[in-house]
Design an enzyme around this catalytic site. Structure first.
Site, mmCIF file in Angstrom:
data_model
loop_
_atom_site.group_PDB
_atom_site.id
_atom_site.type_symbol
_atom_site.label_atom_id
_atom_site.label_comp_id
_atom_site.label_asym_id
_atom_site.label_seq_id
_atom_site.Cartn_x
_atom_site.Cartn_y
_atom_site.Cartn_z
ATOM 1 N N LYS A 252 0.841 -1.202 0.000
ATOM 2 C CA LYS A 252 0.000 0.000 0.000
ATOM 3 C C LYS A 252 0.872 1.246 0.000
ATOM 4 O O LYS A 252 1.674 1.453 0.903
ATOM 5 C CB LYS A 252 -0.920 -0.006 1.232
ATOM 6 C CG LYS A 252 -1.700 1.306 1.438
ATOM 7 C CD LYS A 252 -2.627 1.247 2.662
ATOM 8 C CE LYS A 252 -3.293 2.593 2.943
ATOM 9 N NZ LYS A 252 -4.160 2.566 4.143
ATOM 10 N N ASP A 257 -2.815 10.130 3.877
ATOM 11 C CA ASP A 257 -4.208 9.722 4.034
ATOM 12 C C ASP A 257 -4.975 10.742 4.875
ATOM 13 O O ASP A 257 -4.896 10.729 6.101
ATOM 14 C CB ASP A 257 -4.257 8.332 4.689
ATOM 15 C CG ASP A 257 -5.682 7.785 4.779
ATOM 16 O OD1 ASP A 257 -6.600 8.415 4.207
ATOM 17 O OD2 ASP A 257 -5.855 6.716 5.412
ATOM 18 N N LYS A 264 -10.529 12.518 8.236
ATOM 19 C CA LYS A 264 -10.038 12.086 9.545
ATOM 20 C C LYS A 264 -10.048 13.263 10.511
ATOM 21 O O LYS A 264 -9.941 14.408 10.087
ATOM 22 C CB LYS A 264 -8.591 11.602 9.417
ATOM 23 C CG LYS A 264 -8.421 10.249 8.813
ATOM 24 C CD LYS A 264 -6.942 9.847 8.832
ATOM 25 C CE LYS A 264 -6.735 8.494 8.183
ATOM 26 N NZ LYS A 264 -7.369 7.371 8.877
ATOM 27 N N ASP A 275 1.438 6.310 5.677
ATOM 28 C CA ASP A 275 0.494 5.325 5.157
ATOM 29 C C ASP A 275 1.019 4.588 3.921
ATOM 30 O O ASP A 275 0.249 4.017 3.154
ATOM 31 C CB ASP A 275 -0.846 6.022 4.850
ATOM 32 C CG ASP A 275 -2.032 5.082 5.004
ATOM 33 O OD1 ASP A 275 -1.856 4.002 5.590
ATOM 34 O OD2 ASP A 275 -3.128 5.439 4.531
ATOM 35 N N GLU A 336 -9.496 3.569 2.023
ATOM 36 C CA GLU A 336 -8.973 3.693 0.657
ATOM 37 C C GLU A 336 -7.887 2.668 0.361
ATOM 38 O O GLU A 336 -7.677 2.302 -0.797
ATOM 39 C CB GLU A 336 -8.404 5.116 0.454
ATOM 40 C CG GLU A 336 -6.958 5.355 0.937
ATOM 41 C CD GLU A 336 -6.755 5.174 2.435
ATOM 42 O OE1 GLU A 336 -7.751 5.202 3.176
ATOM 43 O OE2 GLU A 336 -5.597 4.980 2.865
ATOM 44 N N ARG A 338 -7.628 -0.523 0.940
ATOM 45 C CA ARG A 338 -8.120 -1.769 0.343
ATOM 46 C C ARG A 338 -8.535 -1.572 -1.116
ATOM 47 O O ARG A 338 -8.484 -2.504 -1.907
ATOM 48 C CB ARG A 338 -9.261 -2.328 1.208
ATOM 49 C CG ARG A 338 -10.433 -1.405 1.315
ATOM 50 C CD ARG A 338 -11.356 -1.778 2.482
ATOM 51 N NE ARG A 338 -10.780 -1.395 3.782
ATOM 52 C CZ ARG A 338 -11.381 -1.614 4.950
ATOM 53 N NH1 ARG A 338 -12.557 -2.216 4.980
ATOM 54 N NH2 ARG A 338 -10.820 -1.236 6.075
#
Ligand code: BES
Ligand code: ZN
Ligand code: ZN
Length: 485
Positions: A252, A257, A264, A275, A336, A338
């Protein structure tokens, strides 16, 4: 700076020792060689982990005994040496000898060297008020691993390997610690392209137009929130003529993020630059495989993107397509990782034949709820692959803990409007349901493992006030690859 084995002209002598009952007999040999007679000096020295004792020998060599504690494994030894050298690196100037003439200690040359070289790593690349002190690493000093004749070869090989791993681990950590404005998806692609050229593996970078052509729709959907720094799909291929196995890796690579429209909370959002720990681990693993010339084929994919907010960004409720052809209902734009992994996994699955397929991702906060900062969550549809990852992690000190992939968890991801949704309505078992989502995109691959590294990729350490990269995954993947060869 080189790693030699026979030099005797050094200004510093480092003697690592394990804690033991017969400590004095262990120290006798090096101390006799140094003409040392004041045994009382060692009365209170237990060689507990990180305990050190120092004196200047008759001929002016600065001698440090470094306690390693009782845990006799390379990862603990590496941690201790890293900590000791981190403290000392601004004081050392000149040549350093590492005393490995003890048979037992000679077996830990890998960890000792790895820890020493890792100590060069520090945050602060963007500071303008530079620390004026030069660290030992910038000097022309040599590091000499002093071994007995019979262990000289293995010590030199192990020390070199520890150094190589440290150098790649630091590159991987540097990526994770870099601020998001210094590491756009294109920047990451550039770093990897450079590494591929240098160490001999193939790197292809798909820009947003190429991604569109190839149908990497889920990656592009997340990338739409960031028009200025568009997504990149980075594909790496390493091969060895004598390889019998092919390993697929996916990491990933969310360079920041924000959560997207499902924004968030602001507290600690700065840490979401981390991330892309999965991407950094995958990059490190393939670079190391090439450096070590491992007898294995690797095909690796890093979907890289920011998860930001733009008028074009995906919104909760949107239905998007994906490389696999499946449609996905986006319940929450903060799930996001996944989405982009779905495309990474499906791409590798469709275009290559792999014996094992492993993905790594800082995927869920729920993983941290379950396991804290101690272990990665491991989810796999193959017991022997799972066992080998667990055992590799025990060796390298990168712990994993297995969680189940039972069917019932998959039911929680069913959507009324699309083939699958990206978030379960029930706020529980989040690390597992995320893995169930990914499983939909491996098209029945029989040896797949997913590592949720949300808790272990980034953490508190003794040298900084802020959290920083741990390098988790590089050593683990190299160990897994070596076991596959
Ligand atoms: N990148 C996060 C997961 C994460 C959280 C990594 C904390 C490291 C530290 C991921 O994209 C995410 O936001 N996951 C959400 C999903 C949520 C929508 C249920 C989470 O786990 O909180
Ligand atoms: Zn998220
Ligand atoms: Zn994320």
């Amino acid at each position: 700076m080189t790693t030699t084995n026979s030099k005797t002209d050094f200004q510093y002598l480092i003697i690592p020792v394990f804690e033991s009952d017969n400590l004095k007999s262990k120290l006798e040999k090096p101390l006799q060689a140094l003409n040392f007679s004041k045994w009382s000096y060692f009365d209170n020295f237990k060689a507990a982990q990180k305990e050190t004792i120092f004196w200047i020998s008759a001929i002016g060599v600065k001698v440090y005994f470094v306690g390693l504690g009782k845990k006799k494994n390379n990862s603990e030894v590496s941690k201790t040496m890293r900590s000791f050298f981190y403290k000392m690196k601004n004081d050392f100037t000149g040549n350093i000898g590492i005393y490995l003439r003890d048979k037992e200690m000679s077996e830990f040359a890998f960890g000792i060297s790895n820890g020493i070289y890792l100590s060069e790593y520090s945050l602060g690349a963007q500071k303008t008020t530079l620390n004026k002190k030069t660290s030992w690493f910038q000097t022309k000093g040599e590091l000499n691993f002093l071994a007995n004749k019979e262990n000289e070869k293995s010590v030199a090989i192990d020390a070199k390997k520890g150094q190589k791993l440290a150098e790649t681990q630091m590159k991987s950590m540097g990526m994770v610690d870099a601020p998001a404005n210094y590491k756009t998806p294109q920047n990451i692609a550039d770093i990897i392209t450079e590494s591929g050229k240098r160490y001999g593996y193939k790197v292809s970078v798909f820009d947003e137009i190429e991604c569109e052509k190839r149908g990497l729709k889920a990656l592009l959907a997340v990338g739409k929130g960031s028009i200025e720094n568009p997504a990149r799909f980075i594909l790496m291929e390493y091969s060895h003529a004598e390889a019998t196995k092919t390993v697929g890796l996916v990491g990933k690579g969310v360079t920041f993020d924000t959560g997207g429209v499902s924004l968030k909370p602001g507290d600690n959002m700065n840490y979401m630059k981390s991330d892309m720990g999965g991407a950094a681990a995958v990059f490190g693993a393939i670079e190391m495989a090439a450096k070590l010339n491992l007898k294995v084929n690797i095909v690796a994919a890093i979907p890289a993107t920011e998860n930001c907010i733009d008028s074009l960004a995906i919104k909760p409720g949107d239905v998007i397509g994906s490389y696999s052809g499946k449609t996905i209902e986006v319940i929450n734009t903060d799930a996001e990782g996944r989405l982009i992994l779905a495309d990474g996994l499906a791409y590798i699955r469709k275009n290559y034949t792999t014996d094992i397929l492993i993905d790594l991702a800082t995927l869920t906060g729920n993983c941290i709820q379950a396991l804290g900062y101690e272990a990665a969550a491991l989810l796999s549809n193959n017991d022997s692959l799972a066992e080998s990852i667990i055992s590799a992690g025990t060796t390298t000190g990168e712990k994993t803990w297995r969680m189940p992939l039972w069917e019932a968890y998959g039911d929680m991801m069913k959507s009324d409007v699309a083939d699958i949704k990206n978030l379960s309505t029930a706020p529980l078992a989040g690390a597992i349901t995320a893995a169930k989502f990914l499983e939909e995109f491996i098209d029945g691959h029989e040896a797949w493992a997913h590592l949720d590294i949300a808790g272990v990729a980034f953490g508190q350490n003794e040298n900084n006030t802020m959290k920083s990269a741990t390098g988790y995954g590089v050593g683990l993947l190299v160990e897994v690859l070596e076991r596959v060869c």
